[in-house]
Design a protein around this motif. Structure first.
Motif, PDB file in Angstrom:
ATOM      1  N   ILE A 154       0.832  -1.207   0.000  1.00 18.83           N
ATOM      2  CA  ILE A 154       0.000   0.000   0.000  1.00 18.83           C
ATOM      3  C   ILE A 154       0.863   1.253   0.000  1.00 18.83           C
ATOM      4  O   ILE A 154       0.586   2.228  -0.704  1.00 18.83           O
ATOM      5  N   ASN A 155       1.946   1.221   0.790  1.00 23.23           N
ATOM      6  CA  ASN A 155       2.840   2.378   0.882  1.00 23.23           C
ATOM      7  C   ASN A 155       4.276   1.882   1.010  1.00 23.23           C
ATOM      8  O   ASN A 155       4.746   1.617   2.112  1.00 23.23           O
ATOM      9  N   PRO A 156       4.985   1.764  -0.104  1.00 21.65           N
ATOM     10  CA  PRO A 156       6.360   1.232  -0.064  1.00 21.65           C
ATOM     11  C   PRO A 156       7.406   2.257   0.376  1.00 21.65           C
ATOM     12  O   PRO A 156       8.592   1.913   0.427  1.00 21.65           O
ATOM     13  N   ASP A 157       6.977   3.472   0.697  1.00 18.67           N
ATOM     14  CA  ASP A 157       7.934   4.530   1.043  1.00 18.67           C
ATOM     15  C   ASP A 157       7.907   4.900   2.521  1.00 18.67           C
ATOM     16  O   ASP A 157       8.462   5.942   2.904  1.00 18.67           O
ATOM     17  N   ASN A 158       7.291   4.081   3.344  1.00 23.91           N
ATOM     18  CA  ASN A 158       7.232   4.356   4.778  1.00 23.91           C
ATOM     19  C   ASN A 158       8.263   3.492   5.506  1.00 23.91           C
ATOM     20  O   ASN A 158       8.264   2.265   5.380  1.00 23.91           O
ATOM     21  N   GLN A 180      18.291  -6.582   3.822  1.00 25.18           N
ATOM     22  CA  GLN A 180      17.727  -5.766   2.745  1.00 25.18           C
ATOM     23  C   GLN A 180      16.684  -4.795   3.290  1.00 25.18           C
ATOM     24  O   GLN A 180      16.662  -3.613   2.911  1.00 25.18           O
ATOM     25  N   MET A 181      15.831  -5.287   4.177  1.00 17.49           N
ATOM     26  CA  MET A 181      14.796  -4.432   4.753  1.00 17.49           C
ATOM     27  C   MET A 181      15.418  -3.342   5.628  1.00 17.49           C
ATOM     28  O   MET A 181      14.959  -2.192   5.639  1.00 17.49           O
ATOM     29  N   SER A 182      16.471  -3.689   6.352  1.00 19.07           N
ATOM     30  CA  SER A 182      17.146  -2.706   7.197  1.00 19.07           C
ATOM     31  C   SER A 182      17.804  -1.621   6.353  1.00 19.07           C
ATOM     32  O   SER A 182      17.737  -0.420   6.684  1.00 19.07           O
ATOM     33  N   ASP A 183      18.429  -2.023   5.249  1.00 18.11           N
ATOM     34  CA  ASP A 183      19.079  -1.040   4.370  1.00 18.11           C
ATOM     35  C   ASP A 183      18.059  -0.066   3.793  1.00 18.11           C
ATOM     36  O   ASP A 183      18.307   1.153   3.721  1.00 18.11           O
ATOM     37  N   THR A 184      16.900  -0.588   3.406  1.00 20.19           N
ATOM     38  CA  THR A 184      15.848   0.283   2.885  1.00 20.19           C
ATOM     39  C   THR A 184      15.332   1.219   3.966  1.00 20.19           C
ATOM     40  O   THR A 184      15.099   2.416   3.711  1.00 20.19           O
ATOM     41  N   LEU A 188      15.360   5.319   3.794  1.00 13.07           N
ATOM     42  CA  LEU A 188      14.141   6.121   3.858  1.00 13.07           C
ATOM     43  C   LEU A 188      14.143   7.091   5.032  1.00 13.07           C
ATOM     44  O   LEU A 188      13.721   8.243   4.891  1.00 13.07           O
ATOM     45  N   LYS A 189      14.636   6.635   6.185  1.00 11.67           N
ATOM     46  CA  LYS A 189      14.579   7.498   7.371  1.00 11.67           C
ATOM     47  C   LYS A 189      15.558   7.019   8.434  1.00 11.67           C
ATOM     48  O   LYS A 189      15.218   6.185   9.272  1.00 11.67           O
ATOM     49  N   SER A 191      17.005   6.800  11.841  1.00 13.46           N
ATOM     50  CA  SER A 191      16.291   7.106  13.088  1.00 13.46           C
ATOM     51  C   SER A 191      16.744   6.134  14.167  1.00 13.46           C
ATOM     52  O   SER A 191      17.490   5.183  13.897  1.00 13.46           O
ATOM     53  N   LEU A 192      16.286   6.363  15.378  1.00 14.95           N
ATOM     54  CA  LEU A 192      16.584   5.445  16.472  1.00 14.95           C
ATOM     55  C   LEU A 192      16.169   4.025  16.089  1.00 14.95           C
ATOM     56  O   LEU A 192      16.924   3.061  16.298  1.00 14.95           O
ATOM     57  N   GLU A 193      14.969   3.900  15.537  1.00 19.23           N
ATOM     58  CA  GLU A 193      14.470   2.572  15.172  1.00 19.23           C
ATOM     59  C   GLU A 193      15.345   1.920  14.098  1.00 19.23           C
ATOM     60  O   GLU A 193      15.625   0.725  14.144  1.00 19.23           O
ATOM     61  N   ALA A 194      15.789   2.730  13.119  1.00 14.86           N
ATOM     62  CA  ALA A 194      16.620   2.187  12.047  1.00 14.86           C
ATOM     63  C   ALA A 194      18.009   1.810  12.556  1.00 14.86           C
ATOM     64  O   ALA A 194      18.544   0.745  12.220  1.00 14.86           O
ATOM     65  N   TYR A 195      18.614   2.688  13.356  1.00 13.94           N
ATOM     66  CA  TYR A 195      19.943   2.391  13.891  1.00 13.94           C
ATOM     67  C   TYR A 195      19.924   1.143  14.769  1.00 13.94           C
ATOM     68  O   TYR A 195      20.864   0.338  14.751  1.00 13.94           O
ATOM     69  N   SER A 196      18.861   0.989  15.558  1.00 11.40           N
ATOM     70  CA  SER A 196      18.810  -0.158  16.468  1.00 11.40           C
ATOM     71  C   SER A 196      18.691  -1.465  15.701  1.00 11.40           C
ATOM     72  O   SER A 196      19.282  -2.474  16.077  1.00 11.40           O
ATOM     73  N   ARG A 197      17.910  -1.454  14.595  1.00  8.94           N
ATOM     74  CA  ARG A 197      17.832  -2.669  13.778  1.00  8.94           C
ATOM     75  C   ARG A 197      19.189  -2.996  13.151  1.00  8.94           C
ATOM     76  O   ARG A 197      19.616  -4.158  13.114  1.00  8.94           O
TER      77      ARG A 197
END
Length: 452
Positions: A154-158, A180-184, A188-189, A191-197
């Motif tokens: 539905i929204n591939p850019d979130n 792959q999902m982490s790199d995307t 995209l953004k 953030s704390l959530e991205a860095y932690s993953r």
């Protein structure tokens, strides 16, 4: 149920499953019985009720504001049942309540609210994403992935949905897809959530220095004292703990308690530091501090381990029996009206393993493995059970799989080393044991005892 490594720690930060464990020797549990919760879940208004907090959590500064906001949103929904925005806001509040109170009622309540959104807006991105997060909390990893993939279509850019997909793929053992999902997500953004993953994936693949660097970025990305920033700080402490730097870990945990008093992750961090130092009374004190805030089953199981190490075997057995009774009862008596049932196989396997009921432990570990045959944690658990049963061939087969990502976790390496030695590959076993102690000399004492 929040993991003792049951659910990846980074999934757990944003989609924690915690089963309340109200034991006769714990006086601070939430204490909401099934009848009350089923009535609340099936409220005649169509909107599940907000339950009153109990104990220390009821004194939290935000609780009154939470109640007022829920009342406001429910009134808006009553006035306009098609107010999708109000329903989504209510769902996010209930997801936070699940994390804060450790009451799984809120996961089912959130599902019901989100189903109400999808009844009115069948392609609502937020509803599918939130449902995926809750499915992660219930350890329904394949369901979570399917829901998150629907949201992504539905929204591939979130960025948020890619975080859920990182978590789901990690739990299912598809680590390359998780990367792959982490790199995307990072693209995209950041953030704390991205860095932690990113940190967790680096840890999984044996890069502790990189994991620490990424988690330090996560700490910096959060507001000091906020739940997310202090979760990141205590998780950074865990990385130092797992590499044998007790002093640095202790400093990080204490900093969190200064910025966010009573934060359970920090109390449990200090409990683990004191356990590693063999200061068992102090470890028990910190564990009980955490349990007074949230009676999470992993904390209670840890408490039993410390009592055993202290030499109080009767107390340890008493606690472990109560843990199993509560887990079994919880699995059998899930709330009527539940949209999705909790998968408790791993928790039950660990609980029976702690009591040395290896046949029951193996049964539940096999159930867990069937759902995610390539997950390194699931393979580690069953490998260790087979080792303790003396089935070294099966233990070695799963030890091969638990090392598939080049993990440098000292306890994992030590277990694998012991398994290989007993399987006849003494040289490899000795090498792994030596590597384990070079990463962290503080090998879990229960592992050392079982290995003898």
């Amino acid at each position: 149920m929040q993991r003792t490594h049951t659910l990846s720690k980074y999934a757990a930060a944003f989609a924690i499953l915690i089963l309340s464990l109200c034991s006769f020797w714990l006086t601070s549990c939430n204490g909401n019985g099934n009848n009350e919760e089923e009535t609340a879940l099936n409220d005649t208004s169509g909107i599940p009720a907000l339950l009153e907090r109990k104990g220390e959590l009821a004194k939290a500064a935000e609780w009154q504001k939470t109640k007022e906001k829920v009342a406001e949103l429910k009134e808006r929904i009553t006035q306009n049942p098609n107010d999708v925005k109000a329903r989504l806001q209510l769902a996010t509040i209930y997801m936070v309540e699940a994390r804060v109170t450790a009451n799984p009622y809120y996961y089912q309540a959130t599902f019901k609210i989100l189903d109400g959104v999808l009844d009115r807006d069948p392609n609502n991105f937020e509803a599918y994403t939130y449902k995926a997060s809750v499915a992660m909390s219930l350890h329904r990893f394949a369901d979570a992935k399917q829901l998150a993939e629907k949201a992504k279509s539905i929204n591939p850019d979130n960025a948020y949905v890619y975080g859920v997909l990182v978590d789901a793929n990690v739990e299912l053992g598809d680590y390359q897809k998780a990367i792959q999902m982490s790199d995307t997500m990072q693209m995209l953004k950041p953030s704390l959530e991205a860095y932690s993953r990113a940190s967790y994936l680096r840890e999984i693949f044996g890069d502790y220095n990189g994991a620490k660097q990424a988690m330090a970025l996560a700490v910096q990305a959060g507001g000091p004292g906020s739940e997310s920033a202090e979760w990141a700080r205590t998780t950074l402490g865990d990385l130092y703990l797992n590499t044998g730097n007790l002093d640095s870990a202790e400093t990080l945990y204490k900093t969190t308690l200064q910025l966010r008093p009573n934060f359970t992750n920090a109390e449990m961090g200090l409990a683990k530091v004191e356990k590693a130092r063999k200061h068992y009374d102090s470890s028990i004190k910190h564990t009980e501090n955490a349990i007074r805030t949230i009676s999470e089953v992993g904390y209670v199981a840890f408490l039993a381990d410390v009592y055993e190490l202290k030499g109080d075997n009767d107390k340890a057995k008493e606690i472990r029996k109560d843990v199993i009774d509560q887990l079994e009862e919880g699995e059998k008596n899930q709330l009527k009206g539940s949209v999705m049932q909790h998968n408790g196989n791993r928790e039950l396997a660990q609980a029976y393993l702690a009591t040395n009921d290896l046949d029951k432990a193996l049964q539940y570990a096999q159930n867990d493995l069937k759902l995610r045959p390539n997950n390194i944690d699931a393979n580690e658990l069953i490998a260790w059970i087979y080792y303790l049963k003396g089935d070294y061939a099966n233990a070695k087969m799963h030890a091969d799989k638990m090392l598939a990502t080049n993990t440098q976790n000292a306890n994992t390496l030590y277990k694998a080393g012991v398994i290989y030695k007993h399987s006849g590959d003494v040289a490899k076993g000795d090498m792994l044991i030596q590597k384990a102690t070079s990463v962290n000399k503080n090998i879990d004492q229960k592992v050392l005892l079982a290995a003898k």
